[in-house]
Design an enzyme around this catalytic site. Sequence first.
Site, PDB file in Angstrom:
ATOM      1  N   TRP A 180      -0.418  -3.717  -0.347  1.00 22.19           N
ATOM      2  CA  TRP A 180       0.099  -2.925  -1.590  1.00 22.19           C
ATOM      3  C   TRP A 180      -0.201  -3.623  -2.885  1.00 22.19           C
ATOM      4  O   TRP A 180      -0.457  -4.881  -2.922  1.00 22.19           O
ATOM      5  CB  TRP A 180       1.730  -3.303  -1.658  1.00 22.19           C
ATOM      6  N   ASP A 261       7.360  -9.269   3.424  1.00 26.00           N
ATOM      7  CA  ASP A 261       7.741  -8.155   2.461  1.00 26.00           C
ATOM      8  C   ASP A 261       8.604  -7.284   3.367  1.00 26.00           C
ATOM      9  O   ASP A 261       7.759  -6.578   4.121  1.00 26.00           O
ATOM     10  CB  ASP A 261       6.607  -7.864   1.750  1.00 26.00           C
ATOM     11  N   LYS A 297      13.559   2.279  -0.653  1.00 25.33           N
ATOM     12  CA  LYS A 297      13.315   3.472   0.436  1.00 25.33           C
ATOM     13  C   LYS A 297      14.300   3.445   1.212  1.00 25.33           C
ATOM     14  O   LYS A 297      14.933   4.793   1.428  1.00 25.33           O
ATOM     15  CB  LYS A 297      12.037   2.967   0.840  1.00 25.33           C
TER      16      LYS A 297
HETATM   17  N1  PLA Z   1       6.354  -3.811  -1.222  1.00 19.27           N
HETATM   18  C1  PLA Z   1       5.815  -3.034  -0.493  1.00 19.27           C
HETATM   19  C2  PLA Z   1       4.936  -3.078   0.629  1.00 19.27           C
HETATM   20  C3  PLA Z   1       5.862  -1.832  -1.198  1.00 19.27           C
HETATM   21  O1  PLA Z   1       5.147  -0.753  -0.557  1.00 19.27           O
HETATM   22  C4  PLA Z   1       6.625  -1.604  -2.410  1.00 19.27           C
HETATM   23  C5  PLA Z   1       6.861  -0.021  -3.123  1.00 19.27           C
HETATM   24  C6  PLA Z   1       7.467  -2.717  -2.917  1.00 19.27           C
HETATM   25  C7  PLA Z   1       7.287  -3.731  -2.227  1.00 19.27           C
HETATM   26  C8  PLA Z   1       8.315  -2.552  -4.174  1.00 19.27           C
HETATM   27  O2  PLA Z   1       9.162  -1.869  -4.164  1.00 19.27           O
HETATM   28  P1  PLA Z   1      10.460  -1.853  -4.855  1.00 19.27           P
HETATM   29  O3  PLA Z   1      10.041  -2.787  -5.835  1.00 19.27           O
HETATM   30  O4  PLA Z   1      10.578  -0.530  -5.594  1.00 19.27           O
HETATM   31  O5  PLA Z   1      11.602  -2.391  -4.055  1.00 19.27           O
HETATM   32  N2  PLA Z   1       5.690   0.732  -2.999  1.00 19.27           N
HETATM   33  C9  PLA Z   1       5.634   1.849  -3.411  1.00 19.27           C
HETATM   34  C10 PLA Z   1       6.190   2.136  -4.949  1.00 19.27           C
HETATM   35  C11 PLA Z   1       6.584   2.831  -2.767  1.00 19.27           C
HETATM   36  C12 PLA Z   1       5.441   1.245  -6.052  1.00 19.27           C
HETATM   37  O6  PLA Z   1       3.910   1.248  -5.896  1.00 19.27           O
HETATM   38  O7  PLA Z   1       5.994   0.542  -6.873  1.00 19.27           O
HETATM   39  C13 PLA Z   1       4.314   2.607  -3.113  1.00 19.27           C
HETATM   40  O8  PLA Z   1       4.037   3.736  -3.584  1.00 19.27           O
HETATM   41  O9  PLA Z   1       3.401   1.972  -2.719  1.00 19.27           O
END
Ligand code: PLA
Length: 451
Positions: A180, A261, A297
């Site tokens: 991510w 995570d 989610k």
């Molecule tokens: N960790 C991972 C692996 C994630 O994909 C995301 C969110 C988070 C943590 C953090 O989410 P939160 O802080 O909202 O609880 N990833 C998303 C959104 C869904 C983003 O980038 O913020 C994504 O589209 O990858």
Amino acid sequence: MRPELTSSSPSPTDRRLSALVRHLASASPLMESQTAISFSATASFHGESVFSHVVRAPEDPILGVTVAYNKDPSPVKLNLGVGAYRTEEGKPLVLNVVRKAEQMLVNDRSRVKEYLPIVGLAEFNKLSAKLIFGADSPAIRENRVTTVQCLSGTGSLRVGAEFLARHYHQRTIYIPQPTWGNHPKIFTLSGLSVKTYRYYDPATRGLNFQGLLEDLGSAPSGAIVLLHACAHNPTGVDPTLQQWEQIRRLMRSKALLPFFDSAYQGFASGNLDADAQSVRMFVADGGECFVAQSYAKNMGLYGERVGALSVVCKTADVASRVESQLKLVIRPMFSNPPIHGASIVATILKDRNMYNDWTIELKAMADRIISMRQELFDALRARGTPGDWSHIIKQIGMFTFTGLNSEQVAFMTREYHIYMTSDGRISMAGLSSKTVPHLADAIHAAVTRMS
Ligand code: PLA
């Protein structure tokens, strides 16, 4: 000045500042030049902004996709960028059980809006630990777990990382390649030094298990390792349980510290316990670990920012001292967390019926995502799109890592108004039976015309 630091190595504040300076210098060459700063300071006397040297930053690679999507007037536009669940009608979903919990909270006149403690809502923390570690977890029974409520998954990762930068002897964290996009930023700004371990093999569109074992095998003893508990983002590729067991053994033999995570518990398989298996294997061996949980989610609480950081320790005494230091991280960061979202989660998790209702709604979301995989796969096969697309049904969780390159992605956005991240990741949760044909047409055209 900083009694908690005993070594002469740079303090986390120093490391954070130098990371920030490096970051800013790369975004703005002017930052390196003292003259540019003094120019803008004097410029204010002549009516110019003292911030006139500030250069425009690029949009976030994920959230910026939504910004571009919102600007597109096309009626057929489709946002498959951010991982946000949509219904078959393409609408955001508030779970029925969440609506019910909110109603109960509103009707309860005894509830007030006082500050929560620094560590958040005690009931929420307890129930969150139970959710990820299991109701019968010995670590919980022995009070070896400390859990603090944080601002969703991101805030939980940040608080954990800040704690590690201050109190852990190893400042290197290994993150999967790819991962991510926010991970490296969170950890660098917390004062950790980020390295990667091999994870994804583009040739097989699966796990590079050998590479993973080699890289973790050559990591320095004690290094921190970021692991996606399930539904790896962006690849949709998870280790099997046997592979997890090998990873666990290797990591424990080298005293590598796991930092999980867990942003998708329940979203990968539709089952909360199955999706927590990796974490529970590491806790079952009695060793220590960090876990960042998000309810964005799995409970659809994206904007409520509800999450938790748990630290599993060897003894109850250590856990309580760790908690006392986590409070020192949180207090100057956001003082204490918000009450509403955590109250919704606690209301649902503590009531057997509401909990069951939640698992049913969660399973329905996971199943819809899984059925979108099948529909997209079938649609590409029906079009005779060149290539092996079986990874679409093999990968799990919210995303498919399509293998499309950035030119093909740009083409799909330009010609078909389909928005996705430039690495070729698509959010399966944003698809519906109605939009699958449009996406399949776009992929087919991109692959046949742009390869
Ligand atoms: N960790 C991972 C692996 C994630 O994909 C995301 C969110 C988070 C943590 C953090 O989410 P939160 O802080 O909202 O609880 N990833 C998303 C959104 C869904 C983003 O980038 O913020 C994504 O589209 O990858």
